[in-house]
Write a protein that holds these residues in place. Sequence first.
Motif, PDB file in Angstrom:
ATOM      1  N   ASP A 224      13.709 -15.445   2.679  1.00  0.00           N
ATOM      2  CA  ASP A 224      12.224 -15.841   2.931  1.00  0.00           C
ATOM      3  C   ASP A 224      11.592 -15.321   4.103  1.00  0.00           C
ATOM      4  OD1 ASP A 224       9.900 -17.305   2.024  1.00  0.00           O
ATOM      5  OD2 ASP A 224      10.507 -19.019   3.644  1.00  0.00           O
ATOM      6  N   GLN A 225      12.380 -15.549   5.219  1.00  0.00           N
ATOM      7  CA  GLN A 225      12.111 -14.959   6.559  1.00  0.00           C
ATOM      8  C   GLN A 225      11.739 -13.596   6.440  1.00  0.00           C
ATOM      9  OE1 GLN A 225      13.742 -16.195  10.440  1.00  0.00           O
ATOM     10  NE2 GLN A 225      14.498 -14.067  10.397  1.00  0.00           N
ATOM     11  N   GLN A 226      12.739 -12.727   5.701  1.00  0.00           N
ATOM     12  CA  GLN A 226      12.643 -11.143   5.399  1.00  0.00           C
ATOM     13  C   GLN A 226      11.436 -10.961   4.723  1.00  0.00           C
ATOM     14  OE1 GLN A 226      16.585 -10.716   4.127  1.00  0.00           O
ATOM     15  NE2 GLN A 226      17.328 -10.003   5.925  1.00  0.00           N
ATOM     16  N   LEU A 227      11.109 -11.698   3.673  1.00  0.00           N
ATOM     17  CA  LEU A 227       9.979 -11.282   2.846  1.00  0.00           C
ATOM     18  C   LEU A 227       8.819 -11.570   3.800  1.00  0.00           C
ATOM     19  CD1 LEU A 227       8.862 -10.731   0.318  1.00  0.00           C
ATOM     20  CD2 LEU A 227       8.983 -13.143  -0.419  1.00  0.00           C
ATOM     21  N   ALA A 228       8.690 -12.549   4.595  1.00  0.00           N
ATOM     22  CA  ALA A 228       7.621 -12.873   5.666  1.00  0.00           C
ATOM     23  C   ALA A 228       7.269 -11.614   6.300  1.00  0.00           C
ATOM     24  CB  ALA A 228       7.512 -13.998   6.265  1.00  0.00           C
ATOM     25  N   GLY A 229       8.362 -11.042   6.963  1.00  0.00           N
ATOM     26  CA  GLY A 229       8.271  -9.786   8.051  1.00  0.00           C
ATOM     27  C   GLY A 229       7.773  -8.669   7.158  1.00  0.00           C
ATOM     28  N   LEU A 230       8.288  -8.502   5.991  1.00  0.00           N
ATOM     29  CA  LEU A 230       7.588  -7.569   5.274  1.00  0.00           C
ATOM     30  C   LEU A 230       6.224  -7.536   5.035  1.00  0.00           C
ATOM     31  CD1 LEU A 230      10.621  -6.850   2.469  1.00  0.00           C
ATOM     32  CD2 LEU A 230       9.804  -5.189   4.504  1.00  0.00           C
ATOM     33  N   VAL A 231       5.810  -8.787   4.715  1.00  0.00           N
ATOM     34  CA  VAL A 231       4.357  -9.044   4.268  1.00  0.00           C
ATOM     35  C   VAL A 231       3.585  -8.551   5.775  1.00  0.00           C
ATOM     36  CG1 VAL A 231       2.456 -10.848   4.325  1.00  0.00           C
ATOM     37  CG2 VAL A 231       4.630 -10.905   2.889  1.00  0.00           C
ATOM     38  N   MET A 232       4.035  -8.878   6.954  1.00  0.00           N
ATOM     39  CA  MET A 232       3.162  -8.483   8.090  1.00  0.00           C
ATOM     40  C   MET A 232       3.420  -6.934   8.316  1.00  0.00           C
ATOM     41  SD  MET A 232       3.641  -9.814  12.234  1.00  0.00           S
ATOM     42  CE  MET A 232       2.499 -10.987  12.124  1.00  0.00           C
ATOM     43  N   TRP A 233       4.555  -6.597   8.161  1.00  0.00           N
ATOM     44  CA  TRP A 233       5.129  -5.104   8.556  1.00  0.00           C
ATOM     45  C   TRP A 233       4.215  -3.949   7.680  1.00  0.00           C
ATOM     46  CZ3 TRP A 233      10.730  -2.830   8.326  1.00  0.00           C
ATOM     47  CH2 TRP A 233      10.613  -1.619   8.862  1.00  0.00           C
ATOM     48  N   VAL A 234       4.202  -4.437   6.483  1.00  0.00           N
ATOM     49  CA  VAL A 234       4.037  -3.349   5.289  1.00  0.00           C
ATOM     50  C   VAL A 234       2.554  -3.610   5.028  1.00  0.00           C
ATOM     51  CG1 VAL A 234       4.532  -2.370   3.348  1.00  0.00           C
ATOM     52  CG2 VAL A 234       6.152  -3.068   4.661  1.00  0.00           C
ATOM     53  N   LEU A 235       2.366  -4.942   4.328  1.00  0.00           N
ATOM     54  CA  LEU A 235       0.992  -5.161   3.720  1.00  0.00           C
ATOM     55  C   LEU A 235      -0.092  -5.499   4.856  1.00  0.00           C
ATOM     56  CD1 LEU A 235       1.752  -7.807   0.794  1.00  0.00           C
ATOM     57  CD2 LEU A 235       1.216  -5.332   0.822  1.00  0.00           C
ATOM     58  N   GLY A 236       0.392  -6.017   6.038  1.00  0.00           N
ATOM     59  CA  GLY A 236      -0.568  -6.141   7.107  1.00  0.00           C
ATOM     60  C   GLY A 236      -1.041  -4.952   7.787  1.00  0.00           C
ATOM     61  N   ALA A 237      -0.361  -4.026   7.551  1.00  0.00           N
ATOM     62  CA  ALA A 237      -0.616  -2.690   8.255  1.00  0.00           C
ATOM     63  C   ALA A 237      -1.935  -1.711   7.623  1.00  0.00           C
ATOM     64  CB  ALA A 237       0.631  -1.547   8.242  1.00  0.00           C
ATOM     65  N   VAL A 238      -2.046  -2.213   6.049  1.00  0.00           N
ATOM     66  CA  VAL A 238      -3.193  -1.427   5.732  1.00  0.00           C
ATOM     67  C   VAL A 238      -4.396  -1.699   5.965  1.00  0.00           C
ATOM     68  CG1 VAL A 238      -4.020  -1.348   3.186  1.00  0.00           C
ATOM     69  CG2 VAL A 238      -1.520  -1.615   3.320  1.00  0.00           C
ATOM     70  N   PRO A 239      -4.921  -2.978   6.374  1.00  0.00           N
ATOM     71  CA  PRO A 239      -6.139  -3.093   6.776  1.00  0.00           C
ATOM     72  C   PRO A 239      -6.484  -2.210   8.325  1.00  0.00           C
ATOM     73  CG  PRO A 239      -5.315  -5.028   6.226  1.00  0.00           C
ATOM     74  CD  PRO A 239      -4.215  -4.152   6.031  1.00  0.00           C
ATOM     75  N   TYR A 240      -5.361  -2.388   8.990  1.00  0.00           N
ATOM     76  CA  TYR A 240      -5.558  -1.698  10.297  1.00  0.00           C
ATOM     77  C   TYR A 240      -5.639   0.080  10.183  1.00  0.00           C
ATOM     78  CZ  TYR A 240      -4.239  -5.977  12.302  1.00  0.00           C
ATOM     79  OH  TYR A 240      -3.823  -7.308  12.595  1.00  0.00           O
ATOM     80  N   LEU A 241      -4.804   0.543   9.174  1.00  0.00           N
ATOM     81  CA  LEU A 241      -5.108   1.949   9.079  1.00  0.00           C
ATOM     82  C   LEU A 241      -6.467   2.289   8.302  1.00  0.00           C
ATOM     83  CD1 LEU A 241      -1.493   2.548   7.420  1.00  0.00           C
ATOM     84  CD2 LEU A 241      -2.189   3.324   9.495  1.00  0.00           C
ATOM     85  N   LEU A 242      -6.796   1.432   7.336  1.00  0.00           N
ATOM     86  CA  LEU A 242      -8.024   1.690   6.811  1.00  0.00           C
ATOM     87  C   LEU A 242      -9.238   1.571   7.858  1.00  0.00           C
ATOM     88  CD1 LEU A 242      -7.950  -0.394   3.446  1.00  0.00           C
ATOM     89  CD2 LEU A 242      -7.572   2.100   3.681  1.00  0.00           C
ATOM     90  N   ALA A 243      -9.006   0.633   8.468  1.00  0.00           N
ATOM     91  CA  ALA A 243     -10.035   0.470   9.668  1.00  0.00           C
ATOM     92  C   ALA A 243     -10.105   1.734  10.666  1.00  0.00           C
ATOM     93  CB  ALA A 243      -9.962  -0.883  10.450  1.00  0.00           C
ATOM     94  N   SER A 244      -8.785   2.104  10.982  1.00  0.00           N
ATOM     95  CA  SER A 244      -8.810   3.422  11.996  1.00  0.00           C
ATOM     96  C   SER A 244      -9.324   4.458  11.051  1.00  0.00           C
ATOM     97  CB  SER A 244      -7.407   3.830  12.045  1.00  0.00           C
ATOM     98  OG  SER A 244      -6.654   2.892  12.843  1.00  0.00           O
ATOM     99  N   ALA A 245      -9.273   4.766   9.992  1.00  0.00           N
ATOM    100  CA  ALA A 245      -9.766   5.852   9.107  1.00  0.00           C
ATOM    101  C   ALA A 245     -11.400   5.617   9.079  1.00  0.00           C
ATOM    102  CB  ALA A 245      -9.022   5.884   7.518  1.00  0.00           C
TER     103      ALA A 245
END
Length: 267
Positions: A224-245
């Motif tokens: 469960d903790q590893q899934l939480a980490g993936l949510v922050m690491w992978v999915l959470g990165a998308v808005p920051y990358l889109l905002a940078s673009a």
Amino acid sequence: MTLLLVSYAPLAAGHSPLSADLETRMAAAVSGLPMLALCALYASGALRKRPGWQRGMAFALSMLLAFYAVLGPLDHWAEHSSAWHMVQHMLFMVVIAPLFVLARPLPQLVAAGGKAVIRCWSPLLVVASRPLLAAYLHGLVVWFWHVPRFYNLALAHPWWHVIEHASFLLTAGLFWWAVLKSGVRKVHWVLFALLFTLVHTGFLGAMLTFAQQPLYAEGRSLADQQLAGLVMWVLGAVPYLLASAWVGYRWYRQVQRRLDSGDEHPR
């Protein structure tokens, strides 16, 4: 219509904090009443100064998601799952906060609240005018609440949970205001702020993903903790990358427009 949506949609779902013990219900009320007041203030101001349907929809959606995240079943699931807790946190930080900023609600809030709103908002705008300061403040809050001691404190005590939610929303709002509202002269600071936030949140997500044992509340599994980490690491990165673009593209268009007009020094 907006007030009806944000008031009743979360209450229709099961496992709401409003059906829990007295202390949790009181904490939920303290969370919900300011949001209702904000909706009422915005609705009153919108009658005097029309926001346009796109901005109005952005505001309504941000409030609807905020009510759902705080008072809906998601809050109950977050009490028992690190992954759902992370989903709740990411909703605050990379969905609700930027939607609120994109809604540009200040004209409507000022139209309804006058000088009182200006006095409350002015100190926050000082922070939001400095992208790196906003990023550092938001980063401090993110790491503070993911320290096991304070993470478990927020889980165990409803009032600390309210403070946790409020700090995420406030600092994320300031961060996204600095990112989405800064002028071309600050674009390099905005991009650095986005990169800084992308890196440190990704690093935290990776730490949770690759940890060899559960770091948080007793009874939560490592998977469960590893899934939480993936949510922050992978999915959470998308808005920051889109905002940078988006920031980079907006900067390029502004520079190109000035070069075409013969002004070689972007303001």
